[in-house]
Enzyme design. Structure first.
Site, mmCIF file in Angstrom:
data_model
loop_
_atom_site.group_PDB
_atom_site.id
_atom_site.type_symbol
_atom_site.label_atom_id
_atom_site.label_comp_id
_atom_site.label_asym_id
_atom_site.label_seq_id
_atom_site.Cartn_x
_atom_site.Cartn_y
_atom_site.Cartn_z
ATOM 1 N N ASP A 7 0.860 -1.188 0.000
ATOM 2 C CA ASP A 7 0.000 0.000 0.000
ATOM 3 C C ASP A 7 0.891 1.232 0.000
ATOM 4 O O ASP A 7 1.767 1.379 0.861
ATOM 5 C CB ASP A 7 -0.899 0.014 1.231
ATOM 6 C CG ASP A 7 -1.947 -1.097 1.194
ATOM 7 O OD1 ASP A 7 -1.931 -1.890 0.232
ATOM 8 O OD2 ASP A 7 -2.773 -1.164 2.122
ATOM 9 N N ASP A 12 -15.571 -3.681 -2.045
ATOM 10 C CA ASP A 12 -15.200 -3.461 -0.648
ATOM 11 C C ASP A 12 -16.448 -3.059 0.137
ATOM 12 O O ASP A 12 -17.200 -2.192 -0.298
ATOM 13 C CB ASP A 12 -14.139 -2.368 -0.548
ATOM 14 C CG ASP A 12 -12.924 -2.681 -1.406
ATOM 15 O OD1 ASP A 12 -12.669 -3.876 -1.649
ATOM 16 O OD2 ASP A 12 -12.228 -1.743 -1.836
#
Length: 241
Positions: A8, A129
């Site tokens: 990330d 998500d």
């Protein structure tokens, strides 16, 4: 089942967030390419790279990072901040093997259909998500009214094959993956679902793999905090744990 170590990106660094909150950030490396190479050396064949800056609409230089990692001996799945087909094309041109679309998929699904026709179903997937059973958008800051199964089922009819499922409340928390909802999404839609969010043990990976329907698992915090080794995760994914 494929294991995807997570990288990330925020401000050029490798970080992990808790519940997708930038205020709960831990920095693990200042060198994303070196981090990727370390995972490759341990057996990774795929990397899941998230452009957090893009997801939160911040200026960034993460396409260069993607380009550098994609030159290594690994396939890169890229997500975060891809809000139009131009950005999607740029990510693929930079070397991404697959780009996962989140906000764009929910807000402009017709763009995903166009992307499938232009780039192919192996290069384009959707990120479903969710928080409290509803799909989130805009870096997990906004909540839609539809469930992952509802959105995923429609996308299957349009030719989508790959989907990422993250239980946002579990992401970065090491509280365990939402195995039940991940498996249900795969079974009810037929999508090749990649699990994400909260994975903390080889046992969870074994359970996902044993389902026979989950295509992959993304592991972040558990790897970076050495709760599980990549080797153990890879063995568990093959049923050799």
């Amino acid at each position: 089942m494929i294991i995807y170590p997570a990288i990330d990106l925020h401000d050029g660094k490798v970080v992990r967030l808790r519940e997708g909150d930038l205020r709960q950030e831990t920095v693990f490396s200042n060198n994303p390419a070196a981090t990727a190479q370390a995972w490759i050396d341990q057996g990774a064949e795929w990397i899941h790279m998230v452009n957090l800056d893009g997801a939160f609409a911040a200026a960034n230089d993460n396409m260069r990072v993607l380009e550098a990692v994609a030159k290594l001996d690994v396939s890169v799945q890229f997500a975060g901040g891809v809000r139009d087909l131009q950005a999607l094309g740029e990510a693929l041109d930079a070397g991404a093997a697959r780009v996962m679309l989140g906000t764009l998929a929910v807000k402009q699904p017709e763009e995903v259909v166009e992307a499938l026709g232009r780039f192919g179903a192996e290069a384009v997937g959707v990120a479903l998500d969710a928080r409290d059973g509803k799909v989130t958008t805009h870096g997990w800051t906004a909540l839609s009214t539809a469930s992952p199964v509802e959105i995923g089922s429609w996308f299957v009819t349009q030719g989508v094959r790959h989907a990422l499922y993250t239980d946002v409340k579990r992401d970065g928390m090491l509280s365990g993956a939402n195995i039940e909802d991940t498996v249900a999404l795969a079974r009810e839609t037929g999508l090749r679902v990649i699990a994400s969010g909260g994975i903390s043990s080889a046992g969870e990976i074994e359970r996902l793999a044993a389902s026979g329907v989950v295509a992959g698992a993304i592991i972040g915090m558990a790897l970076y905090q050495k709760r599980i080794s990549l080797g153990d995760a890879l063995r568990a994914a093959k049923g050799d744990g």
